[in-house]
Design a protein around this motif. Structure first.
Motif, PDB file in Angstrom:
ATOM      1  N   GLN A 103       0.943  -0.980   0.636  1.00  0.00           N
ATOM      2  CA  GLN A 103      -0.229  -0.228  -0.044  1.00  0.00           C
ATOM      3  C   GLN A 103       0.430   1.430   0.306  1.00  0.00           C
ATOM      4  N   ARG A 104       1.781   1.439   1.004  1.00  0.00           N
ATOM      5  CA  ARG A 104       1.954   2.805   0.865  1.00  0.00           C
ATOM      6  C   ARG A 104       3.608   2.197   0.130  1.00  0.00           C
ATOM      7  N   GLN A 106       2.563   1.633  -3.391  1.00  0.00           N
ATOM      8  CA  GLN A 106       2.286   2.177  -4.245  1.00  0.00           C
ATOM      9  C   GLN A 106       0.968   3.659  -4.207  1.00  0.00           C
ATOM     10  N   ARG A 107       0.652   3.959  -2.978  1.00  0.00           N
ATOM     11  CA  ARG A 107      -0.666   4.857  -2.721  1.00  0.00           C
ATOM     12  C   ARG A 107       0.882   6.154  -2.308  1.00  0.00           C
ATOM     13  N   ARG A 108       1.985   5.949  -1.518  1.00  0.00           N
ATOM     14  CA  ARG A 108       2.482   7.380  -0.793  1.00  0.00           C
ATOM     15  C   ARG A 108       4.107   7.321  -1.194  1.00  0.00           C
TER      16      ARG A 108
END
Length: 204
Positions: A103-104, A106-108
């Motif tokens: 998640q971090r 890809q998203r952050r």
């Protein structure tokens, strides 16, 4: 052989009968430790708070332990609750680390170096961190860095008037990459490329 087996079964039955007699006697005089009501009530309180914390977001085992200790629950009760959660897969550091990285990244737009430090801060063991970070190969890391550089470069709204203005704009893009932990060489290359592309768009 049959007589030996029968004798063993008789011994087990007798041991069970004695255990039941002992439990009933202790229960009658209030000394039974078979079910510790006070302890179970304490565990229930800690369990409820732990579930609330996990409902907010996923947490590592060490992170949950730290939060519960900060609430001044008894450490032995905390450890029992945590072990119960581990046994029931409500806590799983491997799954937590895999999802954190996915998640971090890809998203952050976080680099593998920063993600490794974040997982270390959450008490994730090195071998678990290493396995989770294997999701990010060199190409994926570069793509993430490029997305960060390009997004930051697109915030520039005018063409620099001189070299000083250009360098300031470049530093802004570099700063976005540096805060996410990307290597200096890669950051400089992608920052310059993203900024030059943006300036060509502004000139068109």
């Amino acid at each position: 052989m049959a007589s030996t087996t029968d004798a063993a079964q008789l011994r087990k039955i007798e041991q069970l009968r004695l255990a039941i007699d002992k439990f009933q006697a202790e229960k009658a005089d209030g000394t039974s430790t078979f079910f510790d009501k006070e302890k179970e009530e304490k565990k229930a309180t800690v369990r409820r708070r732990a579930l609330l914390l996990l409902d907010q977001r996923a947490r590592s085992t060490a992170e949950l332990r730290t939060r519960l200790k900060a609430l001044e629950f008894e450490e032995d009760i905390i450890e029992e609750v945590i072990q119960d959660f581990l046994n029931s897969n409500l806590l799983d550091d491997e799954s937590f680390a895999m999802e954190w990285v996915r998640q971090r990244s890809q998203r952050r737009g976080k680099s593998s170096r920063v993600l490794d430090q974040e997982l270390r801060d959450k008490g994730i063991a090195q071998h678990v961190r290493t396995a989770a970070l294997e999701q990010i190969d060199g190409d994926a890391e570069r793509e993430t860095a490029w997305a960060v550089a390009r997004k930051k470069a697109r915030s520039e709204s005018k063409v620099p008037q001189d070299r000083g203005d250009y360098d300031k704009a470049l530093r802004r893009v570099l700063g976005a990459l540096a805060r996410r932990g990307f290597p200096a060489g890669l950051s400089m290359q992608l920052a310059r490329q993203a900024l030059d592309e943006r300036l060509e768009e502004l000139k068109a």
